[in-house]
Motif scaffolding. Structure first.
Motif, PDB file in Angstrom:
ATOM      1  N   ALA A  80       0.833  -1.205   0.000  1.00  0.00           N
ATOM      2  CA  ALA A  80       0.000   0.000   0.000  1.00  0.00           C
ATOM      3  C   ALA A  80       0.865   1.251   0.000  1.00  0.00           C
ATOM      4  O   ALA A  80       0.359   2.360   0.146  1.00  0.00           O
ATOM      5  CB  ALA A  80      -0.900   0.012   1.212  1.00  0.00           C
ATOM      6  N   GLY A  88       3.150   2.216   2.218  1.00  0.00           N
ATOM      7  CA  GLY A  88       3.414   2.834   3.527  1.00  0.00           C
ATOM      8  C   GLY A  88       4.882   3.231   3.679  1.00  0.00           C
ATOM      9  O   GLY A  88       5.198   4.381   4.031  1.00  0.00           O
ATOM     10  N   HIS A  89       5.798   2.293   3.391  1.00  0.00           N
ATOM     11  CA  HIS A  89       7.226   2.631   3.496  1.00  0.00           C
ATOM     12  C   HIS A  89       7.628   3.617   2.400  1.00  0.00           C
ATOM     13  O   HIS A  89       8.418   4.537   2.641  1.00  0.00           O
ATOM     14  CB  HIS A  89       8.097   1.367   3.384  1.00  0.00           C
ATOM     15  N   ASP A 138       5.705  -4.627  -7.234  1.00  0.00           N
ATOM     16  CA  ASP A 138       4.830  -5.563  -6.511  1.00  0.00           C
ATOM     17  C   ASP A 138       4.230  -6.529  -7.526  1.00  0.00           C
ATOM     18  O   ASP A 138       3.921  -6.128  -8.649  1.00  0.00           O
ATOM     19  CB  ASP A 138       3.692  -4.834  -5.770  1.00  0.00           C
ATOM     20  N   GLU A 141       7.371 -10.215 -10.279  1.00  0.00           N
ATOM     21  CA  GLU A 141       8.083 -10.912  -9.207  1.00  0.00           C
ATOM     22  C   GLU A 141       9.381 -10.130  -8.956  1.00  0.00           C
ATOM     23  O   GLU A 141      10.110  -9.829  -9.905  1.00  0.00           O
ATOM     24  CB  GLU A 141       8.354 -12.329  -9.711  1.00  0.00           C
ATOM     25  N   PHE A 142       9.652  -9.795  -7.687  1.00  0.00           N
ATOM     26  CA  PHE A 142      10.733  -8.834  -7.463  1.00  0.00           C
ATOM     27  C   PHE A 142      12.102  -9.270  -7.959  1.00  0.00           C
ATOM     28  O   PHE A 142      12.867  -8.435  -8.443  1.00  0.00           O
ATOM     29  CB  PHE A 142      10.786  -8.279  -6.041  1.00  0.00           C
ATOM     30  N   ASP A 170      10.105  -5.752   2.110  1.00  0.00           N
ATOM     31  CA  ASP A 170       9.260  -5.959   3.294  1.00  0.00           C
ATOM     32  C   ASP A 170       8.402  -7.173   2.947  1.00  0.00           C
ATOM     33  O   ASP A 170       7.368  -7.046   2.300  1.00  0.00           O
ATOM     34  CB  ASP A 170       8.416  -4.685   3.508  1.00  0.00           C
ATOM     35  N   GLN A 207      -4.077  -7.571   1.447  1.00  0.00           N
ATOM     36  CA  GLN A 207      -4.291  -8.951   0.982  1.00  0.00           C
ATOM     37  C   GLN A 207      -4.999  -9.757   2.071  1.00  0.00           C
ATOM     38  O   GLN A 207      -5.953 -10.480   1.800  1.00  0.00           O
ATOM     39  CB  GLN A 207      -2.953  -9.585   0.595  1.00  0.00           C
TER      40      GLN A 207
END
Ligand SMILES: C[S@@+](CC[C@H](N)C(=O)[O-])C[C@H]1O[C@@H](n2cnc3c(N)ncnc32)[C@H](O)[C@@H]1O
Length: 320
Positions: A39, A41-42, A60, A87-88, A108, A115
């Motif tokens: 979302a 946040g970081h 993401d 996929e990272f 993270d 989710q």
């Protein structure tokens, strides 16, 4: 310590936020990669540290993260911001192959509150929904396929290894027996079987009886450990000398992978310990910034119980 900024988003409370900011030490003008945007946040906090200059690359594999990114971008000020769905480890490798370098990378790991809180995603034993658990909703394997098609032995192994479930074998046996009559479609069906397979006294205490099996299935469906193993070397390829990497994990197996990776990269030499002198000539590539993982404070856990099992490790790439 930087000011406490836990409550930055109405949607998600970023875990160990002050510690991440301190370790990543982002300066204006740098390139930041948030490899698990969620979302945002970081990202919102790290973007603040860019001071209106620089670049933030958000990754993401969940297509739902794009909506949060669009919201983030609208308020991100003068920085360049880009969202890459995938996929990272693959995205990080692609970026490195295109000579994109990063000053700070954050992973993270695990699932986001969005989710978990959306029953239709099938991550939660607490709500009745289709059995799904895919972070990438276009991926082939869902929890439904795994639960209905894997062999009993494989299911038991998954529950034991990824969920540390004491009753892994009786639960796997009960699942196979029930699915032979009627395949699983819903989370509540599966949660019921798990509950029935556990001896009555063990059903109470230590959370919901289906908690560990659901966690194990989620890790298997999304190949979460394989993804971390592949992502760390990919992140190294992208990091500039002097660049920082921070990883938040929520499971001991994930944390072990991160710990060992940082240790090996910080040691450099790969000669067997019995060698009197180094013959490999490998130099350290990382400097460990957290010999022991950082844990959330009691206050943070009180505000955000999902932070309870978080462990944060970080390192800096050595070189000029
Ligand atoms: C714990 S959440 C991140 C929350 C985020 N830091 C925030 O503050 O909003 C993890 C996110 O990483 C994503 N993710 C997990 N594994 C991934 C992978 N292998 N590749 C890409 N994204 C992944 C999930 O879809 C999820 O949105």
């Amino acid at each position: 310590m930087l000011p406490n900024v836990l409550q930055t988003s109405a949607d998600h409370v970023p875990v160990l936020a002050d510690e991440v900011r301190e370790l990543l030490a982002v300066s204006p003008g740098e390139t930041v990669v948030d490899a698990t945007f969620g979302a945002g946040g970081h990202s919102r906090l790290l973007a603040g540290d860019l001071g209106g200059r620089g670049r933030l690359i958000a990754i993401d594999r969940d297509p739902a993260a794009r909506t949060f990114f669009d919201r983030f971008k609208a308020t991100a000020g003068g920085i360049q911001a880009r969202f890459l769905r995938g996929e990272f480890s693959l995205v990080l490798n692609q970026l490195a192959a295109n000579d994109v370098q990063a000053d700070a990378i954050l992973l993270d790991l695990g699932v986001s509150s969005m989710q978990l809180d959306r029953p239709e995603r099938g991550f939660s034993y607490a709500a009745d929904a289709p059995l799904d658990m895919r972070m990438d909703t276009s991926a082939d394997l869902s929890a439904r396929e795994l639960v209905n098609e894997a062999e009993e032995r494989e299911l038991a192994l998954i529950f034991k290894r990824f969920g540390e479930e004491r009753y892994a074998r009786p639960i796997a046996r009960a699942i196979v027996k029930r699915r032979d009559e009627r395949p699983y479609e819903r989370t509540s069906d599966l949660a019921d079987t798990i509950k029935q397979a556990i001896p009555t006294p063990a059903r109470f205490g230590d959370g919901h009886p289906a908690k560990r099996v659901f966690q194990a299935l989620r890790i298997a469906v999304n190949d979460e450990l394989g993804a971390v193993e592949a992502a760390l070397p990919a992140a190294m390829r992208m990091l500039r000398p002097g660049g920082r990497i921070a990883v938040i994990s929520f499971h001991s197996l994930e944390d072990r992978i991160v710990k060992q990776f940082i240790r090996e990269q910080a040691r450099g030499c790969t000669c067997p310990p019995e060698f009197p002198i180094c013959v490999c000539g490998n130099e350290p590539v990382l400097r460990d910034l957290t010999r022991k993982p950082l844990r959330p404070s009691a206050r943070e856990v009180e505000l955000n119980p999902r932070a309870a099992s978080a462990k944060l490790r970080a390192a800096v790439k050595v070189g000029d």
